[in-house]
Design an enzyme around this catalytic site. Sequence first.
Site, PDB file in Angstrom:
ATOM      1  CB  THR A  27       1.317  26.945 -41.743  1.00 13.96           C
ATOM      2  OG1 THR A  27       0.804  25.696 -42.241  1.00 13.96           O
ATOM      3  CG2 THR A  27       2.848  26.866 -41.680  1.00 13.96           C
ATOM      4  CB  CYS A  28      -3.531  28.469 -42.371  1.00 16.51           C
ATOM      5  SG  CYS A  28      -2.980  28.284 -44.078  1.00 16.51           S
ATOM      6  N   GLY A  79       5.204  30.070 -52.259  1.00 18.76           N
ATOM      7  CA  GLY A  79       6.445  30.448 -51.590  1.00 18.76           C
ATOM      8  C   GLY A  79       6.286  30.972 -50.180  1.00 18.76           C
ATOM      9  CD  GLN A  80       1.306  33.195 -48.872  1.00 21.00           C
ATOM     10  OE1 GLN A  80       0.796  33.206 -47.763  1.00 21.00           O
ATOM     11  NE2 GLN A  80       0.599  33.285 -49.976  1.00 21.00           N
ATOM     12  CD  GLN A 121       3.354  29.800 -43.570  1.00 20.58           C
ATOM     13  OE1 GLN A 121       3.610  28.813 -44.253  1.00 20.58           O
ATOM     14  NE2 GLN A 121       2.140  30.326 -43.524  1.00 20.58           N
ATOM     15  CB  SER A 124       1.632  38.245 -43.173  1.00 18.89           C
ATOM     16  OG  SER A 124       1.199  37.007 -42.638  1.00 18.89           O
ATOM     17  CG  MET A 125      -3.610  34.988 -45.754  1.00 15.65           C
ATOM     18  SD  MET A 125      -2.607  34.259 -47.068  1.00 15.65           S
ATOM     19  CE  MET A 125      -1.988  32.801 -46.211  1.00 15.65           C
ATOM     20  CB  SER A 126      -5.457  40.330 -43.943  1.00 12.12           C
ATOM     21  OG  SER A 126      -6.153  39.329 -43.227  1.00 12.12           O
TER      22      SER A 126
END
Length: 498
Positions: free
Chosen positions: A49-50, A115-116, A120, A195-197
């Site tokens: 993930t990031c 919750g993201q 992932q 998705s994040m944008s």
Amino acid sequence: MSLLVVGLSHRSAPVSVLERASLAAETQAKLLQDTLAAEPAAEAAVLATCNRIELYADVDKFHAGVAELSTLLAQHSGVGLDELTPYLYVHYEDRAVHHLFSVACGLDSMVIGEGQILGQIKDALALGQEIHTAGRLLNDLFQQALRVGKRAHSETGIDRAGQSLVTFGLQQLANGADTADWARGKRALVIGAGSMSSLAAATLARTGVAEIVVANRTRARADRLVEILNQPGGTGVVARAVEMAAVSDELTRADVVVSCTGATGLVLTGEAVADALGLPFDAAVSTVEAPAAPAADLDRHAAWVENGSAPATAQAQAVRRATVPAQSTGPVRLALLDLAMPRDIDGAAARLEGVRLVDIESLAEASADAPMAADVDLVRTIVADEVAAFGAAQRAAHITPTVVALRTMAADVVAGEIARLDGRLPDLDEKQRAEITQTVRRVVDKLLHAPTVRVKQLASEPGGAGYADALRELFDLDPQTVAAVSRADLNDPNRGRS
């Protein structure tokens, strides 16, 4: 075989290391394939993930597994092993299960309770299934992690403790003001259409910004996002899409910029931000790089291996504090939110007059100081209970092939004796033969029932792994038969998929 995880995250490493160690999708697949090709590993999955990279594997040798997984992470991330080692943590068996379940519940996230991470984890499992590196153990583990995460969100108020990184980031930009009041009437530029944008654009629309401009390398994706934002009955925000080449012009009109792309270099340089604001830019101003890892940290890695886990080093914590952008003072003309890893926006922009920059690093600092919700304790209890249940289920499952093989052997013995009886008493009619066969089967089943039930119970308890070996030895079971049962169970197309 035993579960092992080796990784690094925002809790153990500075962003300057994390962003260099990020893994593209194709790199993740190659990492998994190479892990499976390595001798100690039978299964593998990667959670990238990031703010974390974790390699999970089912290994037969702990020390060799740690060494191999660490080396593979270094090779595929492009960060040298000597540099990466001080920031790695290691979890083994139940502690590895506990770690993933905690991650799934959002307890290990920058923003507690977000919750993201569940999506992932689901993506990590899907990749392992697609390229066939996730076997029975990792399928069970990741499926259960998803269930534990969903349970935590449905049975507790952990959602009240956490938000998405977007929401939390916007709160940091608002700097204590009400986010809706702060955002009302502003013009926003969203760079990226993933998705994040998309989440950032939707969140900005809900907070009341007047306009959203979406820029993306692939224009069609930006157009699709804008179409969603402009749907009738929505928030009423005005949205439009532009080419990436138009970012410089849009920057001169924007009040808020949110960037989250997959670019490997900077999307917004400090000079570009300065030009948009009509400010001079000092090229000597740059972000702080991580200092070299001291030899003592490399030596400490051996101790981490011995106890099965590694804390964040003092060096990592110091670097984290040092790399948080030094903000300019005075009224904010341009607010920048960088959610990308590697970073999209030059940290030097934060030193420009009238610019406020919030990035992954400063979010980590802010979330570390945030108060923990009372529901976090409830989630920790759920995690502990689920770890115990998962361990019991895995130990019980470990003996199941042996029990099945024992019953198969018993059935073969019965069939052989009935065939022998047919040869000695050929005049038995079908009714007599059926009754004798049923009687023999009932005797065998009754003799095996209590031992097999009890051995499953014993095997599910801590330290019960040896019961399968004892059963195979006592009944002289063919190891190949037991292995065949295990393979049949593993290849069941309905296993490990939701």
